[in-house]
Design a protein around this motif. Structure first.
Motif, PDB file in Angstrom:
ATOM      1  N   PHE A  21       0.823  -1.209   0.000  1.00 51.66           N
ATOM      2  CA  PHE A  21       0.000   0.000   0.000  1.00 51.66           C
ATOM      3  C   PHE A  21       0.857   1.259   0.000  1.00 51.66           C
ATOM      4  N   THR A  22       0.305   2.336  -0.584  1.00 55.84           N
ATOM      5  CA  THR A  22       0.962   3.638  -0.558  1.00 55.84           C
ATOM      6  C   THR A  22       0.271   4.526   0.475  1.00 55.84           C
ATOM      7  N   THR A  23       0.920   5.628   0.801  1.00 60.59           N
ATOM      8  CA  THR A  23       0.303   6.589   1.728  1.00 60.59           C
ATOM      9  C   THR A  23      -0.853   7.330   1.063  1.00 60.59           C
ATOM     10  N   HIS A  37      -1.547   3.625   9.319  1.00 54.10           N
ATOM     11  CA  HIS A  37      -1.470   4.907   8.621  1.00 54.10           C
ATOM     12  C   HIS A  37      -2.837   5.577   8.489  1.00 54.10           C
ATOM     13  N   TYR A  38      -3.830   4.843   8.000  1.00 56.07           N
ATOM     14  CA  TYR A  38      -5.121   5.499   7.782  1.00 56.07           C
ATOM     15  C   TYR A  38      -5.895   5.691   9.072  1.00 56.07           C
ATOM     16  N   GLU A  39      -5.589   4.955  10.115  1.00 52.47           N
ATOM     17  CA  GLU A  39      -6.252   5.199  11.400  1.00 52.47           C
ATOM     18  C   GLU A  39      -5.739   6.471  12.054  1.00 52.47           C
ATOM     19  N   GLN A  40      -4.517   6.906  11.699  1.00 51.58           N
ATOM     20  CA  GLN A  40      -3.959   8.159  12.212  1.00 51.58           C
ATOM     21  C   GLN A  40      -4.541   9.371  11.496  1.00 51.58           C
ATOM     22  N   SER A  41      -5.016   9.152  10.264  1.00 44.49           N
ATOM     23  CA  SER A  41      -5.526  10.288   9.449  1.00 44.49           C
ATOM     24  C   SER A  41      -6.788  10.864  10.013  1.00 44.49           C
TER      25      SER A  41
END
Length: 161
Positions: A41-43, A157-161
């Motif tokens: 996956f990418t950011t 990563h996406y839970e931090q967004s």
């Protein structure tokens, strides 16, 4: 009773042994290849599903990305044969909420695109990581996969967004 079962089963065992003995040389002459499929996956919420056997990376957007976009109404895809570098813009997705660019998660040459998305852009919402795949890239450098996140890293990563 048990004696009858034992004697009845012995001839079958002899046949099985004979079959195994004659089949063993055939089994040992077979060569098994192992295909490794890796998902990274990418950011920017793209994913690549890499098949080590074909050296193809199937590019998708993630389920998180499609849910953030809302109903997809248009998809722009790269041209087959285009050489791309990791991080290059390769297309765009437009939804009722917003438009978003698509970036190449891996370097290589675009081998095919998902033609169904031109008439059915909603496939990205229904099945973003399977039927709604975007394009397939012949991977130039497998080492680039190491720079991408695995499933656990992407989730963090996406839970931090």
């Amino acid at each position: 009773m048990f004696g009858l079962l034992r004697s009845a089963s012995r001839p079958g065992l002899a046949v099985l042994r004979a079959t195994r003995t004659t089949a063993a040389p055939l089994a040992s002459s077979r060569v098994f290849a192992r295909t490794i499929v890796t998902k990274r996956f990418t950011t920017d919420h793209e994913a690549v599903i890499y098949d080590s056997d074909t050296k193809l990376g199937t590019v998708t957007i993630t389920d998180y990305a499609q849910s953030s976009l809302g109903d997809v109404v248009f998809v722009e895809l790269p041209t087959v044969g285009t050489a791309v570098k990791q991080g290059d813009q390769i297309g765009a997705v437009e939804s009722v909420k917003a438009a978003s660019d698509i970036y190449a998660p891996i370097s290589g040459t675009v081998e095919s695109i998902n033609e169904e998305l031109s008439s059915q852009p909603g496939l990205l919402n229904k099945s973003p990581e399977q039927d709604g795949w975007l394009c397939k890239i012949k991977v130039a450098d497998e080492a680039e996969l190491d720079a991408l996140m695995d499933a656990e890293g992407y989730k963090a990563h996406y839970e931090q967004s």
